[in-house]
Design a protein around this motif. Structure first.
Motif, PDB file in Angstrom:
ATOM      1  N   PHE A   1       0.925  -1.124   0.144  1.00 10.64           N
ATOM      2  CA  PHE A   1       0.036   0.053   0.048  1.00 10.64           C
ATOM      3  C   PHE A   1       0.829   1.112   0.024  1.00 10.64           C
ATOM      4  N   GLU A   2       0.854   1.808  -0.993  1.00 11.86           N
ATOM      5  CA  GLU A   2       1.687   3.199  -1.190  1.00 11.86           C
ATOM      6  C   GLU A   2       1.120   4.623  -0.617  1.00 11.86           C
ATOM      7  N   ALA A   3      -0.219   4.280  -0.524  1.00  8.76           N
ATOM      8  CA  ALA A   3      -1.132   5.389   0.156  1.00  8.76           C
ATOM      9  C   ALA A   3      -2.300   4.818   0.461  1.00  8.76           C
ATOM     10  N   ILE A   4      -2.911   5.097   1.605  1.00  6.47           N
ATOM     11  CA  ILE A   4      -4.165   4.848   2.103  1.00  6.47           C
ATOM     12  C   ILE A   4      -4.663   5.870   3.095  1.00  6.47           C
ATOM     13  N   TRP A   5      -5.671   6.698   2.823  1.00  4.09           N
ATOM     14  CA  TRP A   5      -5.961   7.936   3.749  1.00  4.09           C
ATOM     15  C   TRP A   5      -7.584   8.360   3.690  1.00  4.09           C
ATOM     16  N   ALA A   6      -7.899   8.834   4.662  1.00  6.08           N
ATOM     17  CA  ALA A   6      -9.419   9.478   4.570  1.00  6.08           C
ATOM     18  C   ALA A   6      -9.317  10.787   5.098  1.00  6.08           C
ATOM     19  N   ARG A   7     -10.390  11.721   4.714  1.00  5.14           N
ATOM     20  CA  ARG A   7     -10.157  12.937   5.195  1.00  5.14           C
ATOM     21  C   ARG A   7     -11.448  13.905   5.315  1.00  5.14           C
ATOM     22  N   PHE A   8     -11.312  14.480   6.423  1.00  8.38           N
ATOM     23  CA  PHE A   8     -12.631  15.228   6.504  1.00  8.38           C
ATOM     24  C   PHE A   8     -12.480  16.757   5.784  1.00  8.38           C
ATOM     25  N   ASP A   9     -13.282  17.181   5.160  1.00 11.79           N
ATOM     26  CA  ASP A   9     -13.037  18.384   4.131  1.00 11.79           C
ATOM     27  C   ASP A   9     -13.752  19.561   4.907  1.00 11.79           C
ATOM     28  N   ASN A  10     -13.290  20.904   4.950  1.00 12.25           N
ATOM     29  CA  ASN A  10     -14.239  21.821   5.196  1.00 12.25           C
ATOM     30  C   ASN A  10     -15.068  21.647   6.393  1.00 12.25           C
ATOM     31  N   LEU A  11     -14.412  21.307   7.573  1.00  9.46           N
ATOM     32  CA  LEU A  11     -15.081  20.988   8.776  1.00  9.46           C
ATOM     33  C   LEU A  11     -15.511  22.494   9.207  1.00  9.46           C
TER      34      LEU A  11
END
Length: 494
Positions: A174-184
């Motif tokens: 796995f080169e990249a694995i992420w989750a993101r909360f945007d514009n909280l």
């Protein structure tokens, strides 16, 4: 219309044919200088371009890329906003059930690698094996690793990115694995990402336009000083261009002119399973863009990585494994192995990398300039565990680095690229070392030809030459080492 399109198509095919002829002539020249050698490993550059987004929004790849995978200011803003345009198409439920946000990327190629001083087995002298240096050259047809990108939104202001990637043997990780909360809280200044991700570098190594073993990375991002002639640091491995594991806060103005980020990271250079220690690193970056009249948008920024690395393990484990029976007395033959216990690295010592970056545009030409500064603690610089005394006269090594990278778009289908990097030691680990020990120079140049631009796929005919010289890096003699790479290939994503 038909006649015009036919003439354009013929022109593109003619240019492609000329490029192929040029490549094969270069290949013939290189083969004439070739010597037999064993195969050398091919560095796989992890680069990112997602035609899946172009398909999702019905736009050509050139909307977000000046020359894929390099982002345009619009593409950077789209990425910073969590892969969202701010319209109904952002939501997954808007898409047809047949839409699958996936992109594959691979590069079949011919490449040649040469290193002038490689340590190999020499003759046995007085019953003792020796090591000598030889020039090693290998060349042939090959292919890159596979990047399997999937990214986008799970819902409004919930974005994700997953990149299973393999080397050219098919071994996945796995080169990249992420989750993101945007514009909280409705603010573009409050975005939180957790997982394994690329650091917020303005000059992205994951979107680098060069692909060869020597040119497919930024040397300044991965440099670690030498301890003595032929001997490098070995207590830790770090690259500011490597994806790291942690949490990142990122904020930006509505027009993306002002950007700032800070990340808290595990001290393991992106490795899974907490293999080394229980320490944490910090990365911070900030930049400001501004209009410069008819020249367009310019950007300047600063960055800093402040890390720590363990110098020894608190605990070890010894295992014994039967490997056979003694033919004389019948006793079992035992192999004994002592290994560190994962995660028990202690004696942490610090290091930092910092710099300034400028991204300048002059019509069809863009220039990126970077100044780097690096420092390693004296224990890291001498490969000395923190529970052992330092060698006499040991000092913390420091160095300066620079990078100039240019791209010139002759037209939307032809891109010329060039990069020069230099690294100069400011303070050697030992005063007895030559003042230029470890100094490095790297030159890379080439071109990319894009015969078509669409929302379905990307294709580039890629040609590149790269040469790297490092002072005092030869493993036996301590002389300079020069490595050269040439690569011609078909870089495609769909």
């Amino acid at each position: 219309m038909y006649v015009w399109e036919t003439e354009v198509t013929r022109g593109k095919l003619s240019w492609l044919a000329s490029s192929l002829l040029c490549s094969f002539l270069t290949l013939a020249f290189l083969l004439a200088d070739a010597r037999p050698a064993s195969a050398l490993p091919l560095v796989t550059a992890k680069v990112t371009a997602l035609p899946a987004f172009a398909r999702k929004y019905g736009m050509p790849c050139s909307s977000c890329h000046e020359a894929w995978p390099k982002l345009s200011p619009f593409g950077q803003s789209f990425k910073d906003n969590g892969y969202q345009m701010g319209n109904d198409r952002d939501a997954p439920i808007f898409q047809s059930p047949a839409y699958w946000p996936v992109t594959f990327r691979m590069t079949p190629q011919w490449h040649r690698e040469t290193t002038d001083r490689v340590g190999v087995d020499g003759p046995v002298v007085g019953g003792v094996p020796t090591t000598v240096e030889q020039r090693v050259t290998t060349h042939g047809f090959d292919w890159s690793g596979l990047d399997f990108h999937t990214a986008g939104t799970l819902a409004k202001n919930f974005s994700f990115y997953l990149l299973p990637a393999s080397d050219n043997t098919g071994a996945f990780h796995f080169e990249a694995i992420w989750a993101r909360f945007d514009n909280l809280l409705g603010s573009s200044w409050l975005n939180i990402k957790v997982g394994k991700f690329e650091l917020d570098n303005l000059l992205s190594e994951k979107r680098i336009l060069t692909l060869s073993s020597n040119g497919g990375l930024y040397q300044n991002y991965h440099f670690q000083p030498m301890v003595s002639p032929g001997v490098g640091e070995s207590l830790y491995t770090f690259g500011i261009g490597d994806n790291q594991v942690g949490a990142e806060w990122m904020g930006h103005s509505k027009n993306d002119r002002t950007r700032i980020s800070a990340a808290l990271l595990s001290s393991n250079d992106g490795s899974p399973g907490l293999p080394t220690s229980r320490g944490y690193d910090t990365f911070i970056a900030a930049s400001q863009a501004f209009e410069a009249g008819s020249l367009g948008l310019q950007r300047v920024g600063v960055f800093g990585y402040f890390g720590q690395a363990p110098t020894y393990y608190q605990y070890t484990q010894t295992t014994t494994t039967p490997i056979g029976t003694d033919m004389i007395n019948g006793d079992p033959v035992i192999n004994t192995t002592t290994s560190p216990v994962a995660g028990t690295g202690v004696g942490n010592k610090s290091f930092y990398r910092a710099g300034f970056i400028g991204m300048w545009y002059v019509k069809k030409l863009d220039v990126t300039s970077i100044y780097f500064r690096g420092w390693d603690n004296v224990f890291l610089g001498t490969n000395t565990p923190a529970n052992q005394p330092l060698p006499a006269g040991a000092r913390a090594p420091t160095w300066n680095g620079g990078l100039i990278e240019t791209h010139y778009n002759i037209n939307p289908t032809i891109l010329l690229l060039n990069r020069y990097e230099l690294i100069r030691m400011d303070r050697q680990t030992f005063q007895s070392n030559p003042s230029n020990l470890g100094d490095l120079d790297s030159l890379t140049f080439g071109f990319r030809y894009y015969p078509f631009i669409s929302s379905r796929a990307g294709f580039a005919f890629h040609n590149e030459f790269s040469v790297v010289r490092q002072r005092g890096a030869a493993p036996v003699t301590g002389l300079d080492v020069t490595s050269k790479s040439y690569l011609a290939g078909f870089d495609f994503a769909f």
